[in-house]
Design a protein around this motif. Structure first.
Motif, PDB file in Angstrom:
ATOM      1  N   ALA A 180     -29.374  31.033 103.560  1.00 32.88           N
ATOM      2  CA  ALA A 180     -29.691  32.467 103.702  1.00 32.88           C
ATOM      3  C   ALA A 180     -28.739  33.266 104.186  1.00 32.88           C
ATOM      4  CB  ALA A 180     -30.926  32.440 104.597  1.00 32.88           C
ATOM      5  N   ARG A 181     -28.564  34.324 103.447  1.00 28.81           N
ATOM      6  CA  ARG A 181     -27.579  35.471 103.767  1.00 28.81           C
ATOM      7  C   ARG A 181     -28.341  36.815 103.950  1.00 28.81           C
ATOM      8  NH1 ARG A 181     -25.635  31.636 105.295  1.00 28.81           N
ATOM      9  NH2 ARG A 181     -23.557  30.699 104.809  1.00 28.81           N
ATOM     10  N   GLU A 182     -29.506  36.982 103.564  1.00 25.74           N
ATOM     11  CA  GLU A 182     -30.268  38.335 103.325  1.00 25.74           C
ATOM     12  C   GLU A 182     -31.572  38.220 103.621  1.00 25.74           C
ATOM     13  OE1 GLU A 182     -28.917  41.280  99.886  1.00 25.74           O
ATOM     14  OE2 GLU A 182     -31.075  40.819  99.682  1.00 25.74           O
ATOM     15  N   LEU A 183     -31.899  39.313 104.319  1.00 29.66           N
ATOM     16  CA  LEU A 183     -33.432  39.661 104.428  1.00 29.66           C
ATOM     17  C   LEU A 183     -33.778  40.629 103.538  1.00 29.66           C
ATOM     18  CD1 LEU A 183     -36.153  39.070 105.922  1.00 29.66           C
ATOM     19  CD2 LEU A 183     -35.468  41.135 107.647  1.00 29.66           C
ATOM     20  N   THR A 184     -34.814  40.476 102.636  1.00 28.43           N
ATOM     21  CA  THR A 184     -35.357  41.198 101.666  1.00 28.43           C
ATOM     22  C   THR A 184     -36.700  41.781 101.858  1.00 28.43           C
ATOM     23  OG1 THR A 184     -33.518  40.509  99.936  1.00 28.43           O
ATOM     24  CG2 THR A 184     -35.460  41.965  99.381  1.00 28.43           C
ATOM     25  N   ILE A 185     -36.860  43.166 102.352  1.00 22.80           N
ATOM     26  CA  ILE A 185     -38.226  43.402 102.263  1.00 22.80           C
ATOM     27  C   ILE A 185     -38.820  43.909 100.850  1.00 22.80           C
ATOM     28  CG2 ILE A 185     -39.636  44.960 103.469  1.00 22.80           C
ATOM     29  CD1 ILE A 185     -37.859  43.425 105.369  1.00 22.80           C
ATOM     30  N   VAL A 186     -39.958  43.179 100.669  1.00 25.22           N
ATOM     31  CA  VAL A 186     -40.677  43.562  99.263  1.00 25.22           C
ATOM     32  C   VAL A 186     -41.981  44.136  99.457  1.00 25.22           C
ATOM     33  CG1 VAL A 186     -39.389  41.296  98.493  1.00 25.22           C
ATOM     34  CG2 VAL A 186     -41.917  41.144  99.217  1.00 25.22           C
ATOM     35  N   ASP A 187     -42.177  44.799  98.303  1.00 27.91           N
ATOM     36  CA  ASP A 187     -43.459  45.346  98.167  1.00 27.91           C
ATOM     37  C   ASP A 187     -44.488  44.451  97.532  1.00 27.91           C
ATOM     38  OD1 ASP A 187     -42.795  45.459  95.356  1.00 27.91           O
ATOM     39  OD2 ASP A 187     -42.737  47.390  95.288  1.00 27.91           O
ATOM     40  N   THR A 188     -45.739  45.153  97.258  1.00 26.14           N
ATOM     41  CA  THR A 188     -46.805  44.154  96.950  1.00 26.14           C
ATOM     42  C   THR A 188     -46.533  43.382  95.636  1.00 26.14           C
ATOM     43  OG1 THR A 188     -49.085  43.750  96.896  1.00 26.14           O
ATOM     44  CG2 THR A 188     -48.084  45.835  95.774  1.00 26.14           C
ATOM     45  N   GLY A 189     -45.669  43.962  94.720  1.00 27.57           N
ATOM     46  CA  GLY A 189     -45.149  43.396  93.469  1.00 27.57           C
ATOM     47  C   GLY A 189     -44.269  42.652  93.445  1.00 27.57           C
ATOM     48  N   GLY A 190     -43.457  42.482  94.749  1.00 23.29           N
ATOM     49  CA  GLY A 190     -42.265  41.406  94.880  1.00 23.29           C
ATOM     50  C   GLY A 190     -41.080  42.129  94.654  1.00 23.29           C
ATOM     51  N   ASP A 191     -40.969  43.777  94.390  1.00 25.95           N
ATOM     52  CA  ASP A 191     -39.950  44.331  94.312  1.00 25.95           C
ATOM     53  C   ASP A 191     -38.876  44.589  95.587  1.00 25.95           C
ATOM     54  OD1 ASP A 191     -39.932  44.270  91.518  1.00 25.95           O
ATOM     55  OD2 ASP A 191     -41.433  46.026  91.552  1.00 25.95           O
ATOM     56  N   PRO A 192     -37.786  44.545  95.749  1.00 28.92           N
ATOM     57  CA  PRO A 192     -37.277  45.023  97.017  1.00 28.92           C
ATOM     58  C   PRO A 192     -37.276  46.276  97.373  1.00 28.92           C
ATOM     59  CG  PRO A 192     -35.658  43.737  95.446  1.00 28.92           C
ATOM     60  CD  PRO A 192     -36.851  44.207  94.785  1.00 28.92           C
ATOM     61  N   VAL A 193     -37.540  46.600  98.667  1.00 31.94           N
ATOM     62  CA  VAL A 193     -37.512  48.039  99.358  1.00 31.94           C
ATOM     63  C   VAL A 193     -36.482  48.405 100.090  1.00 31.94           C
ATOM     64  CG1 VAL A 193     -40.029  48.464  98.562  1.00 31.94           C
ATOM     65  CG2 VAL A 193     -39.429  47.464 100.959  1.00 31.94           C
ATOM     66  N   ALA A 194     -36.031  47.172 100.707  1.00 29.00           N
ATOM     67  CA  ALA A 194     -35.149  47.359 101.748  1.00 29.00           C
ATOM     68  C   ALA A 194     -34.201  46.051 102.050  1.00 29.00           C
ATOM     69  CB  ALA A 194     -35.365  47.777 103.083  1.00 29.00           C
ATOM     70  N   ARG A 195     -32.739  46.040 102.226  1.00 27.02           N
ATOM     71  CA  ARG A 195     -32.143  44.622 102.467  1.00 27.02           C
ATOM     72  C   ARG A 195     -31.185  44.886 103.773  1.00 27.02           C
ATOM     73  NH1 ARG A 195     -31.595  45.478  96.610  1.00 27.02           N
ATOM     74  NH2 ARG A 195     -32.442  43.748  95.312  1.00 27.02           N
ATOM     75  N   MET A 196     -30.984  43.433 104.337  1.00 24.14           N
ATOM     76  CA  MET A 196     -30.154  43.591 105.281  1.00 24.14           C
ATOM     77  C   MET A 196     -29.482  42.299 105.608  1.00 24.14           C
ATOM     78  SD  MET A 196     -32.463  43.611 108.855  1.00 24.14           S
ATOM     79  CE  MET A 196     -31.046  43.224 110.004  1.00 24.14           C
ATOM     80  N   ARG A 197     -28.184  42.179 105.985  1.00 25.74           N
ATOM     81  CA  ARG A 197     -27.732  40.743 106.020  1.00 25.74           C
ATOM     82  C   ARG A 197     -27.876  40.283 107.385  1.00 25.74           C
ATOM     83  NH1 ARG A 197     -21.552  41.585 106.232  1.00 25.74           N
ATOM     84  NH2 ARG A 197     -21.369  39.276 106.090  1.00 25.74           N
ATOM     85  N   ILE A 198     -28.389  38.999 107.428  1.00 23.53           N
ATOM     86  CA  ILE A 198     -28.566  38.173 108.714  1.00 23.53           C
ATOM     87  C   ILE A 198     -27.576  37.773 109.324  1.00 23.53           C
ATOM     88  CG2 ILE A 198     -30.897  37.669 107.478  1.00 23.53           C
ATOM     89  CD1 ILE A 198     -29.803  35.022 107.259  1.00 23.53           C
ATOM     90  N   ASN A 199     -27.750  37.446 110.658  1.00 25.36           N
ATOM     91  CA  ASN A 199     -26.667  37.107 111.505  1.00 25.36           C
ATOM     92  C   ASN A 199     -25.627  36.023 110.964  1.00 25.36           C
ATOM     93  OD1 ASN A 199     -27.287  38.998 113.395  1.00 25.36           O
ATOM     94  ND2 ASN A 199     -28.813  37.750 114.583  1.00 25.36           N
ATOM     95  N   ALA A 200     -26.297  34.947 110.392  1.00 21.51           N
ATOM     96  CA  ALA A 200     -25.527  33.627 109.856  1.00 21.51           C
ATOM     97  C   ALA A 200     -24.367  34.420 108.753  1.00 21.51           C
ATOM     98  CB  ALA A 200     -26.318  32.688 109.406  1.00 21.51           C
ATOM     99  N   ALA A 201     -24.555  35.417 108.197  1.00 21.56           N
ATOM    100  CA  ALA A 201     -23.888  35.952 107.122  1.00 21.56           C
ATOM    101  C   ALA A 201     -22.636  36.731 107.757  1.00 21.56           C
ATOM    102  CB  ALA A 201     -24.627  36.820 106.175  1.00 21.56           C
ATOM    103  N   ARG A 202     -22.841  37.148 109.138  1.00 25.03           N
ATOM    104  CA  ARG A 202     -22.003  38.034 109.650  1.00 25.03           C
ATOM    105  C   ARG A 202     -21.063  37.163 110.581  1.00 25.03           C
ATOM    106  NH1 ARG A 202     -26.452  41.739 109.985  1.00 25.03           N
ATOM    107  NH2 ARG A 202     -26.687  40.840 112.442  1.00 25.03           N
ATOM    108  N   ASP A 203     -21.317  36.013 111.276  1.00 26.64           N
ATOM    109  CA  ASP A 203     -20.646  35.453 112.125  1.00 26.64           C
ATOM    110  C   ASP A 203     -20.308  34.192 111.818  1.00 26.64           C
ATOM    111  OD1 ASP A 203     -19.827  34.356 114.697  1.00 26.64           O
ATOM    112  OD2 ASP A 203     -21.370  34.866 115.731  1.00 26.64           O
TER     113      ASP A 203
END
Length: 373
Positions: free
Chosen positions: A66-89
């Motif tokens: 896992a490298r990214e947290l993806t916020i999805v809407d009710t249809g499963g489409d992405p509305v926001a994304r952010m890298r998680i800590n394991a991807a940065r350190d």
């Protein structure tokens, strides 16, 4: 030394105390590890402890992608994304909870006595040792007893008093299970929100974990499965995205996790020859930091107890450990409000504001990024 609990804190303490020269016995109520429960993190000082135990390669082999947290809407489409800590350190590892506990236990395999499918029923500190009774094993006396048996610690109840005296419910619950589906994308954690409730799918290590985190003031016991299912169904009635489908699979699974988000608040973590470590002493984390805190706490306790072997002043050793480790867990307590509002915003406005902050943060984190016009 007797350690009650063979999870992350107990396994770490067992191998570290054994290495320091203690004869260690671990008693664990469960017959084996369960697969449910969210992935957890090893980072910071806990990473250094893992290095000293020589288990980093095994942790990396068990890590999620896992490298990214993806916020999805009710249809499963992405509305926001952010890298998680394991991807940065590079010194930050995320892996399944059961795998972390097993790797730590394996580091001390053969050096500790293990009592599985058993639990403590009485502990009495007589001044020259702690007399212990078990549900199945014969009574014994130990020089020291440490409760590493989690939020619902039996050692804490037997030695300090009822759980209700020390555990504060924070109005949220977590539930989870491992699915049998293949991850659509092993690098993305999916999070869906409605006011006061969230549904997540974490890719884990091949069999994704489905999770439900929600707000509720209703109280249910952590072992009352019927009441848990009733509360889940009531709180997720009409929820969108995959919530209904995953909840029905949760109801059919025999390997699930459910508990209240709670804070353990104790005036002291020890009494005489009996002490607490990990969630038994201080539990409050929503981002997996509890695992790293447990490892650091186990290392600090092992160090202080080892230093006291010459004098036998265990009370002073427990006090030094507590003084040092309270400074480590304090940020988790202070950060809980922010974490809870991030994962489970209580209102539609809170969800929208969180998503906007993530999108703006993503813009600024790009090389040469700038704020939107």
């Amino acid at each position: 030394m007797l350690i009650s609990g063979g999870g992350i804190a107990g396994s770490a303490l067992a191998v570290l105390a054994s290495s320091a020269g203690f004869d260690v016995t671990v008693v664990e109520r469960a017959a084996g590890e369960r697969s449910s429960g969210s992935p957890v993190d090893v980072h910071g000082r806990a990473y250094a402890v893992a290095e000293s135990l020589g288990v980093i390669d095994r942790l990396r082999s068990a890590a999620t992608d896992a490298r990214e947290l993806t916020i999805v809407d009710t249809g499963g489409d992405p509305v926001a994304r952010m890298r998680i800590n394991a991807a940065r350190d590079p010194r930050h590892i995320e892996l399944p909870r059961a795998d972390l506990a097993a790797i730590l236990a394996g580091a001390g395999a053969g050096d500790c006595e293990l009592l599985h499918s058993d639990e403590l029923t009485a502990v009495v500190d007589g001044g020259h040792g702690v007399d212990v009774e078990f549900a199945h094993a014969t009574p014994r006396r130990f020089d020291l007893v440490v409760g590493a048996d989690g939020l619902h610690s039996g050692v804490r109840r037997l030695a300090f008093g009822p759980e209700g005296d020390y555990v504060r419910f924070l109005g949220m619950y977590l539930a989870g299970m491992r699915t049998d589906e293949a991850p659509a994308d092993p690098t993305r954690v999916l999070l869906y929100n409605e006011p006061g409730r969230s549904t997540t799918v974490h890719p884990a290590t091949g069999h994704p974990m489905a999770g439900f985190i929600f707000r509720s003031t209703e109280r249910v016991h952590h072992r009352d499965r019927d009441a848990q299912l009733a509360l889940l169904r009531a709180r997720y009635d009409g929820a969108g995205w995959r919530s209904h489908e995953l909840l029905e699979r949760y109801a059919e699974s025999d390997d699930t996790y459910f508990d209240a988000v709670s804070q353990v608040r104790m005036p002291t973590w020890s009494t005489g020859r009996i002490g607490l470590v990990g969630d038994a002493a201080s539990s409050l984390s929503l981002f997996g930091d509890g695992s790293s805190s447990a490892i650091v706490g186990a290392a600090t306790l092992a160090q202080e107890l080892a230093a006291a072997r010459g004098t036998g002043d265990w009370a002073a050793a427990f006090a030094r450990y507590e003084r040092r480790h309270r400074r480590v867990v304090a940020p988790n307590v202070r950060g809980f409000g922010v974490a809870s509002r991030f994962i489970v915003p209580a209102t539609a406005g809170g969800i929208a504001a969180r998503n906007l902050l993530i999108r703006v943060g993503a813009v600024f984190s790009r090389p040469g990024g700038s704020a939107p016009a």
